[in-house]
Design a protein around this motif. Sequence first.
Motif, short mmCIF file in Angstrom:
data_model
loop_
_atom_site.label_atom_id
_atom_site.label_comp_id
_atom_site.label_asym_id
_atom_site.label_seq_id
_atom_site.Cartn_x
_atom_site.Cartn_y
_atom_site.Cartn_z
N SER A 15 0.84 -1.21 0.00
CA SER A 15 0.00 0.00 0.00
C SER A 15 0.86 1.25 0.00
O SER A 15 0.56 2.23 -0.68
CB SER A 15 -0.90 0.03 1.23
OG SER A 15 -1.80 -1.04 1.22
N LEU A 16 1.93 1.23 0.75
CA LEU A 16 2.80 2.39 0.88
C LEU A 16 3.55 2.68 -0.42
O LEU A 16 3.65 3.83 -0.85
CB LEU A 16 3.78 2.15 2.03
CG LEU A 16 4.57 3.32 2.54
CD1 LEU A 16 3.65 4.44 3.00
CD2 LEU A 16 5.46 2.89 3.68
N LEU A 17 4.05 1.64 -1.07
CA LEU A 17 4.83 1.84 -2.28
C LEU A 17 3.99 2.26 -3.48
O LEU A 17 4.52 2.80 -4.45
CB LEU A 17 5.63 0.58 -2.62
CG LEU A 17 6.73 0.22 -1.63
CD1 LEU A 17 7.41 -1.07 -2.03
CD2 LEU A 17 7.73 1.35 -1.48
N GLN A 18 2.69 2.05 -3.43
CA GLN A 18 1.80 2.46 -4.52
C GLN A 18 1.46 3.95 -4.47
O GLN A 18 0.87 4.48 -5.39
CB GLN A 18 0.52 1.64 -4.49
CG GLN A 18 0.72 0.20 -4.87
CD GLN A 18 -0.56 -0.60 -4.76
OE1 GLN A 18 -1.61 -0.07 -4.42
NE2 GLN A 18 -0.47 -1.88 -5.06
N LEU A 46 3.49 9.74 -2.97
CA LEU A 46 4.33 10.39 -1.96
C LEU A 46 5.58 9.57 -1.65
O LEU A 46 6.63 10.11 -1.36
CB LEU A 46 3.51 10.61 -0.68
CG LEU A 46 4.06 11.56 0.35
CD1 LEU A 46 4.29 12.94 -0.24
CD2 LEU A 46 3.13 11.66 1.54
N MET A 47 5.47 8.25 -1.74
CA MET A 47 6.61 7.38 -1.43
C MET A 47 7.34 6.88 -2.68
O MET A 47 8.30 6.14 -2.57
CB MET A 47 6.14 6.18 -0.61
CG MET A 47 5.74 6.53 0.79
SD MET A 47 7.19 7.09 1.73
CE MET A 47 6.39 7.72 3.17
N ASN A 48 6.89 7.30 -3.85
CA ASN A 48 7.52 6.89 -5.09
C ASN A 48 8.96 7.37 -5.14
O ASN A 48 9.23 8.56 -5.02
CB ASN A 48 6.72 7.44 -6.28
CG ASN A 48 7.20 6.89 -7.60
OD1 ASN A 48 7.95 5.92 -7.64
ND2 ASN A 48 6.76 7.51 -8.67
N GLY A 49 9.90 6.46 -5.29
CA GLY A 49 11.31 6.81 -5.39
C GLY A 49 12.04 6.99 -4.08
O GLY A 49 13.22 7.34 -4.07
N MET A 50 11.37 6.76 -2.95
CA MET A 50 12.03 6.89 -1.65
C MET A 50 12.93 5.69 -1.39
O MET A 50 12.64 4.58 -1.81
CB MET A 50 11.00 6.98 -0.51
CG MET A 50 10.25 8.27 -0.48
SD MET A 50 11.40 9.58 -0.02
CE MET A 50 10.29 10.96 -0.01
#
Length: 172
Positions: free
Chosen positions: A38-41, A44-48
């Motif tokens: 859920s977080l990686l989709q 905001l977290m894209n590329g972290m």
Amino acid sequence: KTQIKLDFNNREISDEHVLKDFPSSVRRRVLRRLYLPSLLQTSLMNGMRQQFVDAFLSACNVELLTSGEVILQRGSVSSDLYLLVGGVVECLPVDTRSPADTHEEIGANGTSIADSEYRSEYGMSARKLEAGDFINAIGFFTESPQIDTVRTVTVCKTLTMSRSAYKMISQD
């Protein structure tokens, strides 16, 4: 009353209750297993970096919210960032309080002047947010007032991070 019932009925099986006694490394691995997809989709977290994502998960609390509960009130400033991992919330662009509860200038139609500007720019319909959506991302990072009232439609589960926890992980 409904929130108390929900908390009582789920007290022993809630993620937070189960995970609080584990070492942080085990807690992080369990949260990663449960919520990383859920977080990686999210944009905001894209590329972290994985290290930041793990720190984010470690700093979050898992919250369970009843349907119909107001998470954020329009005009308030919140220091929490929410990732919706289950359920549906609605963003209500029009203030749902009665005119007696608001301190804004009221126009002829019973709404505030700010509401009429907001309606003309963005429209009046409520937006629905579902699992994988962040709530209060702009307000969290800019410390600006909430534009919409955000209310749960169903029972919801969120990963919630406070601004102070974010400041701790962003310094690393």
